[in-house]
Design a protein around this motif. Structure first.
Motif, mmCIF file in Angstrom:
data_model
loop_
_atom_site.group_PDB
_atom_site.id
_atom_site.type_symbol
_atom_site.label_atom_id
_atom_site.label_comp_id
_atom_site.label_asym_id
_atom_site.label_seq_id
_atom_site.Cartn_x
_atom_site.Cartn_y
_atom_site.Cartn_z
ATOM 1 N N THR A 67 0.832 -1.209 0.000
ATOM 2 C CA THR A 67 0.000 0.000 0.000
ATOM 3 C C THR A 67 0.864 1.256 0.000
ATOM 4 O OG1 THR A 67 -1.779 -1.152 1.160
ATOM 5 C CG2 THR A 67 -1.795 1.242 1.258
ATOM 6 N N LEU A 68 1.916 1.255 0.799
ATOM 7 C CA LEU A 68 2.825 2.391 0.833
ATOM 8 C C LEU A 68 3.510 2.593 -0.513
ATOM 9 C CD1 LEU A 68 4.445 1.751 4.332
ATOM 10 C CD2 LEU A 68 2.863 3.591 3.758
ATOM 11 N N GLN A 69 3.907 1.488 -1.146
ATOM 12 C CA GLN A 69 4.607 1.594 -2.425
ATOM 13 C C GLN A 69 3.694 2.151 -3.503
ATOM 14 O OE1 GLN A 69 7.876 0.138 -3.221
ATOM 15 N NE2 GLN A 69 8.353 -0.636 -1.187
ATOM 16 N N ARG A 70 2.413 1.810 -3.432
ATOM 17 C CA ARG A 70 1.483 2.267 -4.474
ATOM 18 C C ARG A 70 1.176 3.761 -4.393
ATOM 19 N NH1 ARG A 70 -1.053 -2.942 -3.740
ATOM 20 N NH2 ARG A 70 -2.406 -2.064 -2.128
ATOM 21 N N THR A 71 1.595 4.444 -3.336
ATOM 22 C CA THR A 71 1.372 5.888 -3.269
ATOM 23 C C THR A 71 2.254 6.646 -4.248
ATOM 24 O OG1 THR A 71 3.051 6.255 -1.543
ATOM 25 C CG2 THR A 71 0.798 5.717 -0.814
ATOM 26 N N TRP A 712 -2.287 -7.255 -14.533
ATOM 27 C CA TRP A 712 -2.518 -5.822 -14.428
ATOM 28 C C TRP A 712 -3.147 -5.453 -13.089
ATOM 29 C CZ3 TRP A 712 -0.874 -2.359 -17.987
ATOM 30 C CH2 TRP A 712 -0.548 -2.843 -19.255
ATOM 31 N N SER A 713 -2.844 -4.265 -12.633
ATOM 32 C CA SER A 713 -3.541 -3.689 -11.485
ATOM 33 C C SER A 713 -3.665 -2.186 -11.699
ATOM 34 C CB SER A 713 -2.809 -3.973 -10.164
ATOM 35 O OG SER A 713 -1.570 -3.300 -10.112
ATOM 36 N N VAL A 714 -4.778 -1.654 -11.255
ATOM 37 C CA VAL A 714 -5.024 -0.216 -11.307
ATOM 38 C C VAL A 714 -5.461 0.215 -9.915
ATOM 39 C CG1 VAL A 714 -6.399 1.647 -12.287
ATOM 40 C CG2 VAL A 714 -5.666 -0.253 -13.740
ATOM 41 N N ASN A 715 -4.772 1.218 -9.386
ATOM 42 C CA ASN A 715 -5.104 1.732 -8.058
ATOM 43 C C ASN A 715 -5.529 3.191 -8.197
ATOM 44 O OD1 ASN A 715 -5.197 1.370 -5.140
ATOM 45 N ND2 ASN A 715 -3.506 2.832 -5.059
ATOM 46 N N LEU A 716 -6.745 3.490 -7.794
ATOM 47 C CA LEU A 716 -7.280 4.849 -7.827
ATOM 48 C C LEU A 716 -7.630 5.269 -6.411
ATOM 49 C CD1 LEU A 716 -9.673 4.649 -10.916
ATOM 50 C CD2 LEU A 716 -7.421 5.741 -10.830
ATOM 51 N N VAL A 717 -7.190 6.453 -6.021
ATOM 52 C CA VAL A 717 -7.484 6.986 -4.688
ATOM 53 C C VAL A 717 -8.003 8.412 -4.860
ATOM 54 C CG1 VAL A 717 -6.618 7.528 -2.388
ATOM 55 C CG2 VAL A 717 -5.649 5.602 -3.661
ATOM 56 N N ALA A 748 -3.463 8.085 -8.999
ATOM 57 C CA ALA A 748 -3.699 6.898 -9.822
ATOM 58 C C ALA A 748 -2.385 6.209 -10.129
ATOM 59 C CB ALA A 748 -4.394 7.291 -11.129
ATOM 60 N N GLU A 749 -2.434 4.871 -10.166
ATOM 61 C CA GLU A 749 -1.269 4.088 -10.570
ATOM 62 C C GLU A 749 -1.725 2.873 -11.363
ATOM 63 O OE1 GLU A 749 2.412 3.191 -8.079
ATOM 64 O OE2 GLU A 749 1.503 1.188 -8.229
ATOM 65 N N ILE A 750 -1.049 2.591 -12.467
ATOM 66 C CA ILE A 750 -1.308 1.420 -13.296
ATOM 67 C C ILE A 750 -0.037 0.593 -13.322
ATOM 68 C CG2 ILE A 750 -1.955 0.623 -15.593
ATOM 69 C CD1 ILE A 750 -2.828 3.853 -15.704
ATOM 70 N N VAL A 762 3.262 3.078 -13.749
ATOM 71 C CA VAL A 762 3.254 4.519 -13.983
ATOM 72 C C VAL A 762 2.094 5.088 -13.186
ATOM 73 C CG1 VAL A 762 4.315 4.427 -16.259
ATOM 74 C CG2 VAL A 762 1.833 4.275 -16.062
ATOM 75 N N GLY A 763 2.261 6.315 -12.737
ATOM 76 C CA GLY A 763 1.206 6.889 -11.921
ATOM 77 C C GLY A 763 1.332 8.385 -11.785
#
Length: 815
Positions: A67-71, A712-717, A748-750, A762-763
């Motif tokens: 979770t921290l890395q995805r920021t 694939w993963s997409v993270n949207l906050v 956002a991160e993809i 990329v994000g």
């Protein structure tokens, strides 16, 4: 740049959705990542073993490394601020504070949150945040000296815990758990910049797990990162004055004119961190363990531009001083734990030290030049050094008393030795008015200070019946400079059903002032002002009727519920109140001179008594000080909701909703001493009061969606920040309200992970490039009238900063 980023993001999202069928193992791993924190066994806030976060009697949030890395952030403090609803990070600091940004929990001071590493107390920074603002007085642990690559998870206890852990744990506890793998590892790289085209950032990281024979392990981490300057200020208004330009037409030929003042932006830094965590077992009942971190940081920040007429023979085009620091931060921990005679024990020793050398380049000492005809242009302005050495013995045992669970009995002893030192600057930096932008520390500022603390605690926890969990803790602590205190905490939880439980806590607490708050002394300057930070424990402070600092005292209450109404859905809501008595705050500026006119002769006399010589060209002078001047009450609520959605062939979504509502009210203000009241001034000005009551956003709510499908993963906050405000004095003795309206910030991160465990992402942070509301034109005009360059056009207390959007790319390889 913004258009290009939006197009790239949209294209990547479309490509993710068009990808082939999901790999089962990837979907399972990614979907589990969002919910794993709820089932995580915690070690913070309780002396019990085997407690999961969702079963805790106290509110606690567990944030895993993924979770921290995805920021997309490279710094631990900034990453936590992106995902923890009660946590906000500083975006800008004045003078040396811009070189060491801090963070705070529940809208309180950074000093009121205790930081632990693997459950052991972390030392604070030596670089005290001095200038007025929401983070004034901070000397807390610098989270950015902990490599992100070394972090397994972070446990955030949003509850008063001084009775369990001692001083500082009023707002809560942040416990950073380091990785303990004995095999494998990861290599990573990231790079990015702001949409505006500056703030270039790059980082390299590595983590490696090693086995030490049959019974030992060692986990090593390292990172190096770089961040460049940003500039969000406007043109220096002193250079646009028609009279000035007419009298000095050659100034318009200076390269970059009129945008010559770059103070309003990020500092540049280069930072290298290493960490080690290891252990070795001697049979089934004894283990030796240890962990260490070391970091070296070079940082530089622009100060206010000095006009060409300041010292033309040395700087004919004017000059922009740079404040620089070289910082070394070290922490060493060693201990033994195991079982002896039916008791679990943990014996440890922790040593931490932070040393900061402060320098100024591209500057001059006008007093020295006037007296001798020469001046250096680079100065060593002094050093800050702080250390902390802590010894702990903790023992625990369960006793069968016929209840639903054994009575867990724990007790412990702690001894801590703390030091704080200021070293004087070189002779040229402190001669009379000192080096421009940041005078060197005078001989009267310098000093070495220390204290000792001894503590004993007892902790009881058990389930009298299956559905009722009770915990109680008491602590006695003695400080060599403040005397004794006793504090208590009670916690309870009742599970009505497997799907619904209520929980609550009540506690008393305290915080001893840091040695830096008690003894820091320096002169803070701008081109037209000079203010002295008086040490509360000084003769000069007593001349103004000000007393030495004493500890803060707190009362904490919380009540909430945890519910799992349907399979997969977990929700919790906790409301809290924190009452603080004798809260330590920074005063507002108390003037000696204002616009060249005498406002208080007593203040001028105190400055002289403290040994400070001010620049004779400035027109406004004064003092500020840390003082136990107010009582406050903070009320709030914290929400956590998590739910996974299975979309079949379209993958899975892990939904998370977090929120914090927070309001602080001043319930009492000490009257100013007679020497200050005689001039019609307040010690705690309305500006200082507004910092406490309204500079934090009233609410912060974040909705995140982690969508995984095959590789694939997409993270949207999407984070909603409530409005915040502050009263600001631009230097003329009048206050103007700075306001930041409510805002929605989207991150956002993809990411794509290959079969051989290479992950590419990329994000963007602040994807839609949102800036806070600007400072009012009336305040900017007043700042110009007071002689300021008036380049600071955004409020510095913005919870999401003022740099706008940031885009990045990352690649990592796991083995």
């Amino acid at each position: 740049m913004k258009k290009m980023t939006y197009v790239a993001s949209a294209a990547a999202i479309a490509l993710a959705w068009a990808a082939g069928p999901a790999r089962a193992e990837t979907v399972a791993a990614e979907a589990a990542a969002g919910s794993a924190t709820l089932d995580e066994v915690i070690v913070t806030g309780t002396r019990l073993t085997g407690v999961r976060a969702q079963d805790s009697a106290a509110p606690i949030e567990v944030i895993d490394a993924e979770t921290l890395q995805r920021t997309g952030r490279t710094e631990l403090g900034q990453a936590l601020a992106r995902v923890a609803p009660s946590f906000n990070a500083q975006s800008f600091g004045g003078d040396a504070a811009n070189l060491t940004l801090s963070a705070r929990l529940r809208g309180l001071s950074p000093n009121q949150t205790l930081v632990l590493i693997n459950g052991k107390r972390r030392h604070g920074t030596a670089n005290l945040s001095v200038l007025s603002g929401a983070y004034q007085g901070s000397a807390a642990a610098d989270l950015n000296f902990i490599p992100l690559s070394a972090v397994e998870r972070v446990e955030v206890l949003t509850d008063g815990a001084a009775a369990q852990y001692g001083t500082d744990a009023i707002a809560g506890v942040i416990n950073i758990i380091l990785k303990a793998d004995n095999h494998g590892g990861e290599l990573g790289a990231t790079g990015g910049r702001y949409f505006a085209g500056d703030g270039d950032t790059g980082a390299l990281s590595a983590n490696l797990g090693l086995a030490l024979g049959q019974n030992g392990w060692l986990n090593l981490s390292g990172e190096t990162r770089y961040h460049d300057f940003t500039d969000r200020g406007r043109a220096d208004q002193r250079l646009l004055n028609a009279t000035t330009i007419a009298a000095n037409p050659s100034w318009a030929q200076i390269p970059g004119f009129p945008h010559l003042n770059r103070i309003f932006g990020d500092a540049r830094y280069a930072l290298t961190n290493v960490a080690a965590n290891g252990g070795y077992s001697f049979g089934d009942h004894l283990e030796a363990y240890g962990f260490a971190t070391y970091g070296h940081k070079y940082a530089a920040a622009y100060e206010n531009y000095r006009l060409p007429n300041r010292i033309p023979s040395v700087w004919p085009q004017g000059f922009s001083p740079k404040l620089t620091s070289k910082e070394d931060d070290l922490s060493l921990t060693g201990g033994l734990r195991g079982q002896l005679g039916g008791w679990d024990f943990d014996l440890s020793s922790v040593y931490g030290r932070d040393e900061v050398a402060i320098n100024v380049t591209n500057s001059a000492n006008l007093s020295l030049f006037a007296d001798t005809g020469a001046t250096p242009t680079a100065f060593h302005n002094g050093d800050f050094i702080s250390s902390q050495w802590t010894q702990n013995l903790d023992i625990r045992r369960g006793f069968d008393v016929g209840w639903a669970s054994p009575l867990n009995f724990a007790l412990g002893l702690e001894q801590r030795h703390e030091t704080y030192e200021i070293k004087a600057g070189d002779a040229a930096s402190r001669y009379k008015a000192g080096s421009q932008s940041y005078p060197g520390f005078a001989l009267t500022d310098a000093g070495h200070h220390s204290r000792d603390a001894w503590a004993a605690y007892v902790d009881l926890a058990a389930k009298p019946v299956e559905k009722l969990q009770l915990e109680a803790a008491g602590r006695y602590e003695h400080f060599s400079d403040f005397g004794d205190t006793s504090i208590f905490k009670g916690t309870g939880r009742y599970d009505f059903t497997d799907a619904f439980a209520i929980r609550g806590t009540a506690s008393t607490g305290f915080r001893a002032p840091t040695l830096a708050e008690s003894y820091y002394s320096a002169t803070n300057v701008s081109p037209t002002t000079a203010f002295v930070q008086l040490p509360p424990n000084s003769a000069a402070a007593r001349l103004l009727g000000l007393a030495p600092l004493k500890p803060e005292k707190s009362k904490n209450y919380s009540i909430g519920f945890v519910t799992r109404p349907v399979p997969g859905l977990t929700a919790s809501l906790d409301v809290y109140q924190i009452e603080l008595k004798n809260r330590i705050v920074g005063s507002g500026g108390v003037y000696g001179l204002l616009g060249g006119a005498v406002r208080s002769a007593a203040v001028t006399a105190a400055i002289a008594a403290n040994g400070n010589v001010l620049d004779p060209t400035v027109t406004t002078t004064g003092v500020s000080i840390f003082t136990n001047a107010v009582d406050t009450r903070t009320r709030g609520a914290e929400l956590l909701l998590a739910y996974p959605t299975d979309l079949g062939d379209l993958g899975k979504i892990q939904w998370t909703l977090t929120g914090n509502y927070n309001k602080t009210k001043i319930t009492g203000v000490r009257p100013p001493p007679a020497a200050i009241a005689a001039s019609g001034q307040q010690l705690i000005t309305i500006g200082a009061q507004s910092i406490l009551e309204s500079a934090s956003p009233r609410y912060k709510v974040a909705l995140s969606a982690l969508h995984t499908r095959g590789p694939w993963s997409v993270n949207l906050v999407s984070t909603v920040y409530g409005k915040s405000s502050q009263l600001s004095d631009p230097g003329n003795g009048t206050y103007y309200r700075q306001e930041i309206g409510a805002a929605v910030i989207v991150d956002a991160e993809i990411a794509y992970e290959t079969e051989n465990r290479v992950r590419v992402a990329v994000g963007a942070n602040n994807l839609f490039d949102h800036y806070p509301d600007q400072v009012s034109s009336a305040e900017l005009a007043a700042a110009v009238g007071a002689g300021s360059g008036a380049v600071n056009i955004y409020p510095t207390f913005s919870p999401y900063g003022f740099n706008g959007g940031y885009y990045y790319g990352k690649v990592s390889y796991s083995f």
